[in-house]
Scaffold this active site. Structure first.
Site, PDB file in Angstrom:
ATOM      1  N   ASP A   1       0.853  -1.180   0.000  1.00  0.00           N
ATOM      2  CA  ASP A   1       0.000   0.000   0.000  1.00  0.00           C
ATOM      3  C   ASP A   1       0.888   1.229   0.000  1.00  0.00           C
ATOM      4  O   ASP A   1       2.056   1.121   0.345  1.00  0.00           O
ATOM      5  CB  ASP A   1      -0.801   0.039   1.309  1.00  0.00           C
ATOM      6  CG  ASP A   1      -2.125  -0.654   1.139  1.00  0.00           C
ATOM      7  OD1 ASP A   1      -2.364  -1.111   0.026  1.00  0.00           O
ATOM      8  OD2 ASP A   1      -2.902  -0.730   2.103  1.00  0.00           O
TER       9      ASP A   1
ATOM     10  N   ASP B   1      -4.543  -2.605   4.864  1.00  0.00           N
ATOM     11  CA  ASP B   1      -5.067  -2.098   6.135  1.00  0.00           C
ATOM     12  C   ASP B   1      -6.587  -2.076   6.170  1.00  0.00           C
ATOM     13  O   ASP B   1      -7.179  -2.089   7.217  1.00  0.00           O
ATOM     14  CB  ASP B   1      -4.505  -0.697   6.436  1.00  0.00           C
ATOM     15  CG  ASP B   1      -4.750   0.261   5.272  1.00  0.00           C
ATOM     16  OD1 ASP B   1      -5.454  -0.134   4.324  1.00  0.00           O
ATOM     17  OD2 ASP B   1      -4.238   1.396   5.310  1.00  0.00           O
TER      18      ASP B   1
ATOM     19  N   ASP C   1      -9.150  -5.201   1.859  1.00  0.00           N
ATOM     20  CA  ASP C   1      -7.891  -5.877   1.514  1.00  0.00           C
ATOM     21  C   ASP C   1      -7.902  -7.342   1.948  1.00  0.00           C
ATOM     22  O   ASP C   1      -6.981  -8.090   1.633  1.00  0.00           O
ATOM     23  CB  ASP C   1      -6.699  -5.185   2.196  1.00  0.00           C
ATOM     24  CG  ASP C   1      -6.433  -3.804   1.615  1.00  0.00           C
ATOM     25  OD1 ASP C   1      -6.728  -3.625   0.420  1.00  0.00           O
ATOM     26  OD2 ASP C   1      -5.952  -2.920   2.332  1.00  0.00           O
TER      27      ASP C   1
END
Length: 1143
Positions: free
Chosen positions: A473, A794, A798
């Site tokens: 990310d 997070d 996901d």
């Protein structure tokens, strides 16, 4: 009590007339009442609440709590609630006691055989045949001139028993400490989990176990609900109840339709407040746990019987389960402190696609089976040769007749041969291997904690060493996640820094402050700094914090606005989600009309704007052409500076006709743009260096983000993910999908294979894109070996990608509970550098196991050949059973501890990943093993056959039964141990490095163990006497033994000089299991078992039946061999079992 309460309600159906009946502790509800309430759903539940309490506020009054202020944070009140309604904690399953573990360790068949042999030997040693016939039985008791020596025959049997006890205690202690560590890890994960409640009107983060009935809890997107409750107020709340109901559709919750929230379910969208009505064992998840816990033991027994009777049926069911599993994502309920094992086992069986066996597990399993086969064959041949030799010599060559009174004497000989055979077997099976794996992993996990990696699944630690790709990310992982507004476009002007409030029209300023203060979660706020001179604290969503910070920078305050319009007066909220990429809030205006505030990704929200505020705060038209202009002149330049752009807009509705709020596209359209702001999230200073290390280590880093492509590209360049002059791709989600899908819209692997090798940045990606990319890389067959992918995430969305990845990293600070639940490792500091540390530890685990294997196999090869050849030539093993046990079991245990606790070094990051197909034992290691074995065998055979001449002592060969220990054989034993000790130092390096002492003092455990083993060896030789078959040695003899031992280090340098590339004849060993070697059914069955193994520390046996079926068909000979066949391996298989335990 509950029934009485219910009956009183039936007489007063109207809420107004209802009397509040006082209950236990002065509360208006009993535990039974609340439990039965939580079993209802939807309209039924609403009806029950209205009949019994009037409404949810009535329920709060009964529970003595306030819907807005929460409980008073009063310790006595909280304690009273815990006593009446229970604690939010599910009691763990009882751990195994030390004695149970001892009993389990005793189940090992090789040990049982040794015990039986030792007891028989002990019994026979007390039997003295009548003196006159002793001549007739051959030279059996010759050499026992001394009466005392003859009587000392019992010592060997006793010593074997003693060493078996030693081994059992060491194994049990290891298992015990292992289990203790896993429980510690589990409780650490428990404590990490906190939940937001309101107490005394303040928002507090409390540990999940501290929740009580009557607490007012804030629920938000991404939470895993820790208790049952009734919704007081909700915004667009959607819950995934699949963990309880198995239905994968999200359930919409609202205070007026379906207010029941259940523990163990996941919040997929929206936010709200609930009053907690049931905790711990009384919550819906707790009730299931309790049922499972009670039925657990019987289940297990049935399970085993079923397994043995019906393997085929089992595997077909497993396949069916796996297909279901592909559809339903695993959602586990609230974790107790370790409880939940049974629940999870049921869950996993029901609906989870299994992960593959870890790379190391597969290789070790296969290697162990091969070694087990070899050991069996060697020990069987040894016994057969010894027995044949004895029979032929006694009855054929010497022409003796078997006399009845000689039977015990002959049996004693046979028992001795048998003990030698079993000893060869014990030495051949690498007992220390499971130990080394366990110790190495447990040690790594403990140390990784200090490096901010909280490992949830043990095998993830080792898989990480093989990682070839990391999909990371951007926000919070590569950047600091402390966001600030640095540029803005307000009233036709582009401000490169924060404008002065006086420069803005009051109307624009007022609209902006209201739009930001109201249209963001009320839980998000900016608090004063903790220390003087520090930055203000940002609480809640970081993007919203940046916007609230912007309001403060404009010298205005958001708090008064929120007090004027509290959260429960918001008319309608469309919360942020990954599809909308925006958030909107509707409020009622004083004139009866409505105003909608909206904020979101600029290119998405600007498409919905038809007006914009000019410098005087008046509306002017905003056409598509104006929008393109704005994108070119304002948004792209901001994005190229690495800023995230957010658009803030509003819309007014007249009081005449209320719109259809469910038609979101209609409502959130025709907007007026107030401002566009550019938010900076600076790159973490340590990230570029960490990414450089990854690239040097052969790991490709890709950035997957929901941000604008220009912003993403700018940040990727700052981090070093993309370098100028390289051939790389930066794609947006739409373009990525266009390239990988065919005309029908299906994903094609060949198309994906053209994209992913060059892809470095995927921007504006949806969670599905992330999952598609990860799956595509893992399934790809273009490279020489399959890619091993790590993913960071997070958000709730996901989850699928984290689960699919070989290793999923969840963010400890910013991560939602759902993400943490799906992950293998939690990054407690949300920092990319911690991932690099995980890679280092993973490679270290692999190297530690290889170091230990190199050492262990040298010991095994030498000991087996010495015992076998010695037995065949001199009818007696030069290394006695007890000595072998000392060398094999005790030194293995120590060596595994010494070599498995080597700390990692930066040099581990200088080589490419090993890959899944790289054998455990490389050619360099094979060269080392065979090279050292040649040296050791040469020395030992020289000592065996001409040692007595060199040292001028009596020969120990052909000694009769029960004869006293000879100096000759003691020197052989001592030299053997000295060579192992110095070879242990050689084993510290496995890649052909010359300096084997490099960093030796940084590992105190290693130094302590080598010196300790040396000390114990001195005691054994000088004072071990008969039990250890040792005779004290002189100083000169000791120095010779030491000299030969040190020769190992010199010989190591000689071996290092020989280039491995020249030795084409050397084979590698310990490859992973080939695909063709396992049928689908076996794989399915195996996976099922591995999952069981995850729960039970030593249930590895079942898994082994598969591998050992093959040996079984080949092994012939006495029945005990079949037994050994079934159970040699379980010793080793502990290793495999321990990997996956820590959930």
């Amino acid at each position: 009590m509950g029934d009485m309460a219910n009956s009183s309600i039936e007489f007063h159906p109207k809420p107004q007339q209802q009397r509040e009946v006082p209950h236990v502790g002065g509360f208006g509800c009993t535990l039974a009442e609340l439990r039965s309430l939580m079993e209802l759903r939807g309209a039924e539940a609403l009806q029950k609440i209205q009949e019994a309490y009037g409404d949810v506020s009535g329920l709060c009054r009964r529970l003595k709590t306030s819907p807005t202020e929460g409980l008073a944070d009063n310790a006595n009140d909280l304690e009273k609630r815990r006593q009446i309604y229970g604690q939010n904690f599910i009691p763990p399953k009882q751990p195994k006691t030390f004695l149970q573990l001892v009993w389990e360790a005793l189940q090992d068949v090789t040990l049982i055989i040794l015990e039986v042999a030792a007891i028989v030997s002990l019994g026979l040693s007390f039997y003295a045949p009548p003196g006159e016939e002793s001549e007739a039985c051959g030279n059996v008791s010759g050499g026992a001139e001394d009466e005392g020596e003859a009587e000392a025959g019992w010592i060997e049997g006793a010593a074997i028993l003693l060493s078996v006890i030693c081994v059992v205690l060491v194994t049990a202690f290891n298992d015990w400490s292992k289990e203790k560590q896993f429980r510690g890890l589990q409780s650490r994960i428990e404590q990490e989990q906190k939940f937001t409640v309101i107490r005394n009107g303040q928002l507090l983060q409390v540990p999940v176990a501290a929740l009580v009935v009557g607490d007012i809890a804030q629920v938000k997107y991404g939470d895993l609900l820790p208790a049952d409750g009734v919704l007081i107020q909700g915004n667009d709340l959607k819950i995934d109840e699949s963990s309880l109901t198995g239905e994968s559709d999200h359930v919409r919750k609202s205070a007026d339709k379906d207010p029941m929230l259940l523990s163990g379910t996941h919040v997929m969208e929206g936010s709200g407040r609930m009053v907690v009505t049931a905790v711990g064992v009384n919550s819906q998840t707790g009730i299931i746990f309790t049922l499972l816990g009670a039925g657990g033991e019987e289940e297990e027994k049935k399970d085993k019987k079923g397994k043995q009777q019906d393997g085929a049926m089992d595997s077909s069911q497993t396949r069916a389960k796996k297909q279901d599993g592909a559809v339903a994502m695993e959602m586990q309920p609230l974790k107790s402190a370790e409880g939940g094992e049974m629940e999870e086992r049921e869950k996993k069986k029901a609906n989870v696609p299994k992960k593959e066996k870890s790379v190391l597990q597969g290789k070790l399993t296969k290697l162990a089976v091969q070694i087990g086969k070899a050991g069996l064959v060697m020990s069987a041949i040894t016994v057969i040769i010894l027995v044949l030799y004895f029979v032929i010599e006694t009855f054929v060559v010497d022409g003796r007749v078997w006399l009845a009174e000689c039977t015990p004497v002959y049996v004693q000989y046979f028992v001795k041969f048998f003990i030698i055979g079993v000893t060869v077997l014990v030495v051949a099976v690498p007992e220390g291997l499971p130990l080394a794996v366990t110790i190495s992993l447990a040690y790594s996990v403990k140390k990784m904690m200090k490096d901010n990696n909280l490992v949830r699944h043990l095998d993830a630690c080792e898989t990480m060493g093989n990682a070839t790709a990391i999909c990371s990310d951007k926000t919070g992982t590569l950047t600091t996640n402390r966001m600030t507004v640095v540029q803005s476009y307000l009233g036709d002007t582009h401000y490169k820094e924060i404008p002065a409030p006086s420069a803005l029209t009051p109307k624009i300023l007022d609209l902006l402050v209201h739009a930001i203060s109201i249209n963001s979660a009320y839980t998000t706020k900016i608090l004063p700094p903790e220390k003087e001179g520090a930055l203000p604290r940002q609480v809640g969503n970081k993007t919203e914090c940046a916007l609230l910070g912007f309001v403060l920078d404009l010298k205005r305050d958001f708090q008064p606005v929120r007090e004027q319009i509290p959260e429960d007066q918001l008319y309608k909220v469309y919360t942020f989600n990954s599809v909308r990429k925006s958030m909107s809030t509707v409020i009622r205006m004083p004139d009866g009309g409505f105003r909608l505030f909206s904020k979101g990704a600029s290119e998405i929200l600007l498409k919905k704007c038809t007006n914009i505020l000019n410098s005087n705060g008046e509306l002017r038209g905003f056409r598509p052409r104006d929008r393109d202009d704005m994108v070119k002149k304002i948004i792209e330049p901001m994005a190229c500076d690495g800023l995230r752009t957010i658009c803030i807009a509003y819309r007014d509705f007249s009081a005449i006709q209320e719109p259809d709020w469910d038609n979101e596209n209609e409502v959130v359209g025709d907007l007026t743009c107030i401002a566009v702001v550019g938010i900076e999230d600076p790159v973490r200073p340590e990230v570029p260096e960490a990414i450089r290390k990854c690239q040097r280590a052969g790991i490709t880093v890709r950035m997957v983000t929901g941000d604008n492509i220009n912003t993403a590209r700018a940040i990727a360049a700052k981090c070093g993910i993309i370098q100028p002059g390289e051939d790389f791709l930066c794609l947006e989600g739409k373009e990525f999908n266009r390239r990988i899908r065919n005309e029908k819209g299906e994903i094609e692997q060949e198309r994906l294979d053209k994209v992913w090798p060059k892809l470095r940045v995927l921007a504006r990606s949806s969670p599905t894109d992330k999952h598609t990319l990860v799956k595509g890389i893992i399934d790809s067959t273009t490279g020489e070996q399959r890619q091993v992918v790590a993913v960071t995430g997070d958000g709730t969305n996901d989850g699928p990608a984290l689960k699919k990845a070989d290793v999923g990293f969840a963010m400890g600070i910013a991560g939602t509970d759902v993400a943490k639940e799906a992950s293998d490792i939690i990054l407690t500091d949300d920092n990319f550098t911690s991932i690099v540390k995980a890679v280092m530890w993973g490679r270290n685990v692999y190297d530690s196991i290889s170091k230990f294997l190199q050492f262990q196999l040298t010991v095994n090869v030498v000991a087996v050949i010495v015992a076998f050849t010695g037995a065949c030539i001199t009818q007696d093993s030069p290394l006695k059973a007890v000595q072998m046990l000392w060398v094999n079991l005790i030194m293995d245990t120590f060596a595994s501890l010494a070599l498995a606790t080597e700390p990692p070094t930066e040099s581990l990051l200088l080589r490419k990943p090993y890959g899944r197909d790289k054998p455990l034992i490389s050619r360099t290691m094979m060269k080392n093993i065979l090279g050292h074995a040649v040296y050791q065998l040469t020395i030992i055979f020289t000592l065996l056959f001409v040692g007595e001449l060199f040292f001028d002592i009596d020969s120990g060969r052909n000694a009769p039964l029960h004869s006293p220990p000879s100096e000759h054989y003691t020197i052989i034993f001592n030299t053997f141990v000295m060579m192992q000790l110095f070879n242990e130092i050689n084993a510290r390096k496995i890649h052909g490095e010359r300096n084997v002492f490099d960093g030796i003092f940084s590992n105190p455990i290693f130094c302590t163990i080598v010196l300790g083993t040396f000390g114990i060896q001195i005691v054994i030789v000088q004072f071990g006497g008969k039990p250890f078959s040792c005779s004290p040695l002189s100083t000169e003899q000791w120095l010779w033994c030491l000299f030969v031992g040190v020769g190992e280090l010199v010989w190591g340098q000689v071996i290092a000089t020989i280039p491995t590339s020249q030795l084409k004849c050397l084979k590698e060993a310990g490859h992973g299991p080939g695909k063709d070697e396992m049928t689908d059914e076996e794989l399915a069955e195996g996976e099922e078992e591995i999952d069981h193994a995850e729960r039970e520390l030593r249930r590895g046996q079942i898994l082994w039946f598969r591998g050992l079926n093959r040996i079984q068909t080949q092994a012939t000979g006495p029945r005990f061999l079949d037994l050994v066949n079934h159970k040699i391996a379980p010793r080793i298989s502990e290793a495999c079992t321990t990997f996956s335990v820590a959930k």
